[in-house]
Design an enzyme around this catalytic site. Structure first.
Site, short mmCIF file in Angstrom:
data_model
loop_
_atom_site.label_atom_id
_atom_site.label_comp_id
_atom_site.label_asym_id
_atom_site.label_seq_id
_atom_site.Cartn_x
_atom_site.Cartn_y
_atom_site.Cartn_z
N ASP A 13 6.84 8.39 -0.77
CA ASP A 13 7.96 8.69 0.25
C ASP A 13 7.53 9.53 1.20
OD1 ASP A 13 10.72 8.53 1.21
OD2 ASP A 13 10.90 10.50 0.37
N SER A 14 8.28 10.01 2.25
CA SER A 14 7.99 10.75 3.11
C SER A 14 8.25 12.32 2.52
CB SER A 14 8.93 10.64 4.55
OG SER A 14 10.16 10.98 4.16
N CYS A 70 11.07 4.39 -0.31
CA CYS A 70 11.47 4.91 1.23
C CYS A 70 12.02 3.80 2.01
CB CYS A 70 10.25 5.35 1.76
SG CYS A 70 10.56 5.81 3.75
N GLU A 103 15.52 18.18 2.71
CA GLU A 103 14.17 18.92 2.73
C GLU A 103 14.23 20.31 2.69
OE1 GLU A 103 10.93 17.43 2.36
OE2 GLU A 103 11.90 15.54 1.98
N CYS A 138 18.85 5.34 2.21
CA CYS A 138 17.57 6.48 2.44
C CYS A 138 17.57 7.19 0.87
CB CYS A 138 17.85 7.46 3.50
SG CYS A 138 16.73 8.55 3.50
N HIS A 156 16.21 10.05 0.35
CA HIS A 156 16.66 11.12 0.40
C HIS A 156 18.37 11.25 -0.07
CE1 HIS A 156 13.00 12.11 2.29
NE2 HIS A 156 13.04 13.40 2.17
N1 DGL Z 1 13.41 9.02 2.20
C1 DGL Z 1 12.95 8.02 3.48
C2 DGL Z 1 13.89 6.86 3.52
O1 DGL Z 1 14.05 6.26 2.38
C3 DGL Z 1 12.42 8.93 4.58
C4 DGL Z 1 13.34 9.64 5.40
C5 DGL Z 1 12.52 10.30 6.38
O2 DGL Z 1 11.63 10.65 6.34
O3 DGL Z 1 13.18 10.21 7.69
O4 DGL Z 1 14.31 6.39 4.49
#
Ligand code: DGL
Length: 272
Positions: free
Chosen positions: A12-13, A75, A153, A187, A189
């Protein structure tokens, strides 16, 4: 090593993919996991398609170099934008969009589904297109939430926090007006904000966590590819990040309920 006993690669990011890791640990406790969080280049969701594709390919290359038996793009952004990876990966590969859309389709009673995600994900309409493919009668309402990833984050996840509350209400208001009974957390996150999102949406609205749906789908993929581990003990977990591990270590330990402090290594992702 027998392919079955290799680790599953997850990327993931940043921290978001840990929501998938947490579910994988529950669903497949004996599987080992190599996780890469691109904390040095987060967020992905506000970047161009070409940049997201380049980053995702480097993340995959890093995991392949670690000899993983399959890869999960935990992600929503990568799953929605870097779609060629589904065909080019030399090991079984899944994103989060399809398993999550199927879980939402199963959960909705009134056919009105909300999707929240990063700007890149929402602009791709990936979840909406999949939902309409499953059932063209669905009404799908999309909302991008660009402030959610920076909140997570930076450790802002407490639903009582005034900043968290106002940002979440700002984005969820539009979905409330549309009377959705199901919301896709598009997402990875966002499950870290699910208490706040659930509170804002109110009772009777089901939140669909992409991590859970993807972990269940991963179990199926491993079975189909004859890649389920023979290990009977708890799997081993390794974490890699592209920025200093400090913030990731404390958030990950809290979120996974596991002390990962000695297991996080910083790498230079630009080399891959
Ligand atoms: N967690 C990621 C997603 O599911 C990326 C969030 C990001 O880096 O903008 O989209």
């Amino acid at each position: 090593m027998d392919a079955k006993n290799k680790a599953i690669g997850v990327f993931d990011s940043g921290l978001g993919g840990l929501s998938a890791v947490r579910e994988l640990m529950n669903v497949l406790p004996c599987e080992s996991i190599v996780y890469f969080g691109d904390t040095g280049r987060v967020p992905y969701g506000s970047r161009s398609k070409d940049t997201i594709i380049k980053y995702a390919q480097q993340d995959v290359n890093f995991l392949l170099e670690n000899n993983v038996k399959m890869i999960i793009a935990a992600c929503g952004t990568v799953s929605s934008v870097a779609t060629d990876l589904y065909n080019t990966s030399p090991v079984p590969y899944t994103g989060v969009v399809n398993p999550t859309a199927f879980a939402a389709a199963k959960a909705t009673k009134n056919g009105r589904i909300g999707v929240i995600g990063t700007s890149a994900t929402i602009n791709s309409h990936s979840y909406k297109l999949k939902l309409l493919e499953i059932n063209p009668e669905f009404q799908v309402f999309e909302q991008d939430c660009p402030l959610f990833v920076p909140l997570v984050e930076n450790g802002f996840t407490n639903p009582e926090d005034i900043i968290v509350k106002s940002v979440v209400e700002r984005y969820t208001d539009i979905l409330k007006k549309e009377d959705v009974d199901t919301v896709i957390l598009g997402c990875t996150h966002y499950p870290l904000l699910s208490d706040a999102i659930g509170k804002a949406m109110g009772e009777g609205v089901t939140l669909i966590d992409s991590g859970k749906a993807t972990a269940l789908y991963t179990a199926k993929l491993l079975e189909e590819n004859n890649l389920k581990t023979e290990n009977k003990e708890q799997g081993e977990y390794k974490f890699f990040v592209s920025d200093t591990p400090h913030n990731f270590e404390s958030m990950a330990s809290m979120f996974l309920g596991l002390d990962v402090r000695s297991q996080v290594t910083q790498i230079d992702i630009e080399q891959y």
